[in-house]
Design a protein around this motif. Structure first.
Motif, PDB file in Angstrom:
ATOM      1  N   GLU A 245       0.820  -1.217   0.000  1.00 15.50           N
ATOM      2  CA  GLU A 245       0.000   0.000   0.000  1.00 15.50           C
ATOM      3  C   GLU A 245       0.850   1.263   0.000  1.00 15.50           C
ATOM      4  OE1 GLU A 245      -4.166   0.898   1.805  1.00 15.50           O
ATOM      5  OE2 GLU A 245      -2.708   0.888   3.457  1.00 15.50           O
ATOM      6  N   ASN A 246       1.931   1.261   0.757  1.00 11.96           N
ATOM      7  CA  ASN A 246       2.706   2.487   0.941  1.00 11.96           C
ATOM      8  C   ASN A 246       3.917   2.602   0.029  1.00 11.96           C
ATOM      9  OD1 ASN A 246       0.945   3.193   3.019  1.00 11.96           O
ATOM     10  ND2 ASN A 246       2.232   2.280   4.600  1.00 11.96           N
ATOM     11  N   TYR A 247       4.410   1.475  -0.513  1.00 16.56           N
ATOM     12  CA  TYR A 247       5.707   1.537  -1.196  1.00 16.56           C
ATOM     13  C   TYR A 247       5.723   0.813  -2.535  1.00 16.56           C
ATOM     14  CZ  TYR A 247       6.642   2.992   3.541  1.00 16.56           C
ATOM     15  OH  TYR A 247       6.563   3.642   4.746  1.00 16.56           O
ATOM     16  N   ALA A 248       4.560   0.580  -3.117  1.00 18.21           N
ATOM     17  CA  ALA A 248       4.515  -0.103  -4.416  1.00 18.21           C
ATOM     18  C   ALA A 248       5.185   0.718  -5.513  1.00 18.21           C
ATOM     19  CB  ALA A 248       3.068  -0.410  -4.795  1.00 18.21           C
ATOM     20  N   ASP A 249       5.222   2.031  -5.366  1.00 17.90           N
ATOM     21  CA  ASP A 249       5.861   2.875  -6.372  1.00 17.90           C
ATOM     22  C   ASP A 249       7.382   2.802  -6.304  1.00 17.90           C
ATOM     23  OD1 ASP A 249       3.418   3.689  -7.337  1.00 17.90           O
ATOM     24  OD2 ASP A 249       3.369   5.546  -6.156  1.00 17.90           O
ATOM     25  N   SER A 250       7.906   2.312  -5.181  1.00 17.40           N
ATOM     26  CA  SER A 250       9.362   2.259  -5.016  1.00 17.40           C
ATOM     27  C   SER A 250       9.938   0.879  -5.292  1.00 17.40           C
ATOM     28  CB  SER A 250       9.745   2.692  -3.590  1.00 17.40           C
ATOM     29  OG  SER A 250       9.480   4.069  -3.393  1.00 17.40           O
ATOM     30  N   PHE A 251       9.237  -0.158  -4.889  1.00 19.57           N
ATOM     31  CA  PHE A 251       9.738  -1.513  -5.097  1.00 19.57           C
ATOM     32  C   PHE A 251       9.328  -2.017  -6.481  1.00 19.57           C
ATOM     33  CE2 PHE A 251       9.815  -1.534  -0.408  1.00 19.57           C
ATOM     34  CZ  PHE A 251      11.119  -1.983  -0.213  1.00 19.57           C
ATOM     35  N   ASP A 252      10.279  -2.634  -7.170  1.00 16.40           N
ATOM     36  CA  ASP A 252       9.998  -3.191  -8.487  1.00 16.40           C
ATOM     37  C   ASP A 252       9.319  -4.555  -8.400  1.00 16.40           C
ATOM     38  OD1 ASP A 252      11.507  -1.314 -10.523  1.00 16.40           O
ATOM     39  OD2 ASP A 252      12.822  -1.559  -8.783  1.00 16.40           O
ATOM     40  N   ARG A 253       9.611  -5.289  -7.319  1.00 24.01           N
ATOM     41  CA  ARG A 253       9.028  -6.612  -7.157  1.00 24.01           C
ATOM     42  C   ARG A 253       8.740  -6.890  -5.680  1.00 24.01           C
ATOM     43  NH1 ARG A 253      12.006 -10.950 -11.240  1.00 24.01           N
ATOM     44  NH2 ARG A 253      11.980  -9.631 -13.118  1.00 24.01           N
ATOM     45  N   PHE A 254       7.692  -7.680  -5.466  1.00 24.64           N
ATOM     46  CA  PHE A 254       7.350  -8.176  -4.138  1.00 24.64           C
ATOM     47  C   PHE A 254       7.326  -9.696  -4.195  1.00 24.64           C
ATOM     48  CE2 PHE A 254       5.527  -3.966  -4.384  1.00 24.64           C
ATOM     49  CZ  PHE A 254       5.741  -3.414  -3.131  1.00 24.64           C
ATOM     50  N   TYR A 255       8.136 -10.323  -3.333  1.00 25.75           N
ATOM     51  CA  TYR A 255       8.125 -11.772  -3.195  1.00 25.75           C
ATOM     52  C   TYR A 255       7.633 -12.110  -1.789  1.00 25.75           C
ATOM     53  CZ  TYR A 255      10.820 -12.293  -7.514  1.00 25.75           C
ATOM     54  OH  TYR A 255      11.232 -12.273  -8.826  1.00 25.75           O
ATOM     55  N   LEU A 256       6.504 -12.803  -1.723  1.00 25.53           N
ATOM     56  CA  LEU A 256       5.866 -13.124  -0.450  1.00 25.53           C
ATOM     57  C   LEU A 256       5.805 -14.641  -0.311  1.00 25.53           C
ATOM     58  CD1 LEU A 256       2.802 -10.687  -0.766  1.00 25.53           C
ATOM     59  CD2 LEU A 256       5.121 -10.139   0.003  1.00 25.53           C
ATOM     60  N   TYR A 257       6.163 -15.135   0.866  1.00 26.35           N
ATOM     61  CA  TYR A 257       6.153 -16.569   1.124  1.00 26.35           C
ATOM     62  C   TYR A 257       5.188 -16.891   2.253  1.00 26.35           C
ATOM     63  CZ  TYR A 257      10.367 -16.563  -1.717  1.00 26.35           C
ATOM     64  OH  TYR A 257      11.253 -16.398  -2.754  1.00 26.35           O
ATOM     65  N   GLU A 258       4.401 -17.946   2.066  1.00 26.40           N
ATOM     66  CA  GLU A 258       3.483 -18.413   3.109  1.00 26.40           C
ATOM     67  C   GLU A 258       3.268 -19.910   2.917  1.00 26.40           C
ATOM     68  OE1 GLU A 258       1.559 -19.315   6.124  1.00 26.40           O
ATOM     69  OE2 GLU A 258       2.321 -17.258   5.959  1.00 26.40           O
ATOM     70  N   LEU A 259       3.747 -20.699   3.859  1.00 29.84           N
ATOM     71  CA  LEU A 259       3.714 -22.153   3.726  1.00 29.84           C
ATOM     72  C   LEU A 259       2.316 -22.729   3.898  1.00 29.84           C
ATOM     73  CD1 LEU A 259       5.236 -24.830   3.389  1.00 29.84           C
ATOM     74  CD2 LEU A 259       5.722 -24.768   5.855  1.00 29.84           C
ATOM     75  N   ASP A 260       1.541 -22.205   4.844  1.00 36.80           N
ATOM     76  CA  ASP A 260       0.205 -22.727   5.115  1.00 36.80           C
ATOM     77  C   ASP A 260      -0.712 -22.449   3.919  1.00 36.80           C
ATOM     78  OD1 ASP A 260      -2.711 -22.182   6.187  1.00 36.80           O
ATOM     79  OD2 ASP A 260      -1.766 -23.498   7.670  1.00 36.80           O
ATOM     80  N   GLU A 261      -1.311 -23.502   3.365  1.00 38.26           N
ATOM     81  CA  GLU A 261      -2.099 -23.324   2.138  1.00 38.26           C
ATOM     82  C   GLU A 261      -3.331 -22.462   2.363  1.00 38.26           C
ATOM     83  OE1 GLU A 261      -4.217 -25.938  -1.440  1.00 38.26           O
ATOM     84  OE2 GLU A 261      -2.838 -26.899  -0.021  1.00 38.26           O
ATOM     85  N   ASP A 262      -4.024 -22.628   3.476  1.00 39.10           N
ATOM     86  CA  ASP A 262      -5.189 -21.785   3.756  1.00 39.10           C
ATOM     87  C   ASP A 262      -4.774 -20.320   3.886  1.00 39.10           C
ATOM     88  OD1 ASP A 262      -6.927 -23.938   3.702  1.00 39.10           O
ATOM     89  OD2 ASP A 262      -6.824 -24.277   5.866  1.00 39.10           O
ATOM     90  N   HIS A 263      -3.690 -20.071   4.590  1.00 39.28           N
ATOM     91  CA  HIS A 263      -3.204 -18.692   4.728  1.00 39.28           C
ATOM     92  C   HIS A 263      -2.779 -18.124   3.374  1.00 39.28           C
ATOM     93  CE1 HIS A 263      -2.150 -19.164   9.299  1.00 39.28           C
ATOM     94  NE2 HIS A 263      -3.446 -19.240   9.045  1.00 39.28           N
ATOM     95  N   PHE A 264      -2.153 -18.957   2.555  1.00 37.90           N
ATOM     96  CA  PHE A 264      -1.746 -18.541   1.210  1.00 37.90           C
ATOM     97  C   PHE A 264      -2.951 -18.036   0.414  1.00 37.90           C
ATOM     98  CE2 PHE A 264      -1.804 -20.081  -3.201  1.00 37.90           C
ATOM     99  CZ  PHE A 264      -0.739 -19.396  -3.762  1.00 37.90           C
ATOM    100  N   HIS A 265      -4.026 -18.811   0.418  1.00 38.27           N
ATOM    101  CA  HIS A 265      -5.214 -18.400  -0.339  1.00 38.27           C
ATOM    102  C   HIS A 265      -5.844 -17.141   0.276  1.00 38.27           C
ATOM    103  CE1 HIS A 265      -5.310 -21.617  -3.236  1.00 38.27           C
ATOM    104  NE2 HIS A 265      -5.240 -22.544  -2.295  1.00 38.27           N
ATOM    105  N   THR A 266      -5.896 -17.081   1.592  1.00 37.85           N
ATOM    106  CA  THR A 266      -6.455 -15.895   2.226  1.00 37.85           C
ATOM    107  C   THR A 266      -5.636 -14.665   1.879  1.00 37.85           C
ATOM    108  OG1 THR A 266      -7.344 -17.195   4.067  1.00 37.85           O
ATOM    109  CG2 THR A 266      -7.075 -14.838   4.443  1.00 37.85           C
ATOM    110  N   LEU A 267      -4.315 -14.821   1.793  1.00 41.51           N
ATOM    111  CA  LEU A 267      -3.450 -13.675   1.481  1.00 41.51           C
ATOM    112  C   LEU A 267      -3.736 -13.121   0.092  1.00 41.51           C
ATOM    113  CD1 LEU A 267      -1.101 -11.785   2.061  1.00 41.51           C
ATOM    114  CD2 LEU A 267       0.468 -13.606   1.323  1.00 41.51           C
TER     115      LEU A 267
END
Length: 290
Positions: free
Chosen positions: A68-90
């Protein structure tokens, strides 16, 4: 209704204050001085939001804050979440919040099958996999000329020091780690031999004391990171909620720039940290604890 990660409290909000204020400084400096790409890495991205215990408050987590605050500055976002339910919720939470469109599909790397949620505008990849393997793979394969900010924020003792060593050795990296101090303290105790392996993975080897104090375990961890002299001195900040002292974690910050290190220390040690944390939780009345 989406089920979000639960268990946060005032120190969770304080952690997010420190993360947010440092990212503000980081992106301001890097936008002016770094010609290459900037990547945001979140090793335990959760569900995007955190339900704070006992008071019905849900606060935005690190992934939402960064996008929300820094998408204009970062070229890429890599997010990791092992739990499959949490992954889908994210990825569903990010879609609902920002209107992003994600393609979700299975893939495999080095014989490990996992799900990926892909968004190209902005560039976001969410991987449903162990972040130790994921971030190590990324560090090994990615261009060293990109600068990373890595937020390593495990709930338990799941962040291996070997992973941090790989990230530090990569260089062009600022790292903020949530060191689970109470978890280490309990798992390292005599009589908790079943949990000693988790402590060894967190510390990087079995050269750590039994039945030590929280301060001693933080000191040992800090010294082990500082074996790579390029990031010395590592900065730490104890976080214990003023209204609940049962749980402690320490934020651990590593970078190679002395001035940036001083800026982070100022952010960590600011007098208004807990007041800002209570405001982030929407409960300014908690200022009576400070």
């Amino acid at each position: 209704m989406k089920e979000h990660f639960s268990g946060g409290d005032l120190k969770t909000a304080a952690k997010l204050v420190i993360l947010d204020e440092y990212l503000d400084v980081y992106t301001t400096i890097m936008d002016k001085n770094w010609r290459g790409e900037k990547w945001y890495i979140d090793s335990h991205a959760g569900t995007g939001k955190t339900e704070v215990n006992d008071n019905g408050v849900t606060i935005d987590g690190s992934a939402i804050l960064a996008i929300e605050n820094y998408a204009d500055s970062f070229d890429r976002f890599y997010l990791y979440e092992l739990d499959e339910d949490h992954f889908h919720t994210l990825h569903e939470t990010l879609s609902d919040r920002f209107g992003f469109e994600f393609d979700v599909y299975p893939t495999a790397v080095d014989d490990e099958d996992f799900l990926v949620a892909r968004c190209d505008d902005p560039y976001i990849r969410i991987m449903q996999m162990d972040s130790n393997r994921g971030t190590t793979f990324l560090a090994d394969k990615a261009n060293d000329h990109h600068h990373w900010f890595a937020f390593i924020d495990p709930k338990g003792l799941t962040a291996k020091k070997a992973t941090l060593d790989t990230l530090i050795e990569r260089s062009n990296m600022d790292i903020l780690v949530t060191y689970q101090t109470t978890g280490v303290l309990r798992s390292a105790a005599e009589g908790a031999e079943h949990a000693h392996g988790a402590v060894t993975r967190t510390m990087g080897d079995d050269d750590w004391p039994n039945a030590a104090t929280a301060e001693e375990y933080v000191k040992v961890y800090k010294e082990k990171l500082e074996e790579n002299e390029s990031i010395e001195p590592v900065k730490t900040k104890e976080l214990v909620s003023p209204n609940d002292a049962r749980q402690r974690f320490d934020l651990v910050f590593a970078c190679t720039n002395d001035r940036v290190r001083e800026i982070m220390e100022d952010i960590m040690e600011q007098d208004s940290l807990w007041e800002k944390a209570s405001e982030r939780m929407g409960q300014p009345g908690l200022s009576g604890f400070f």
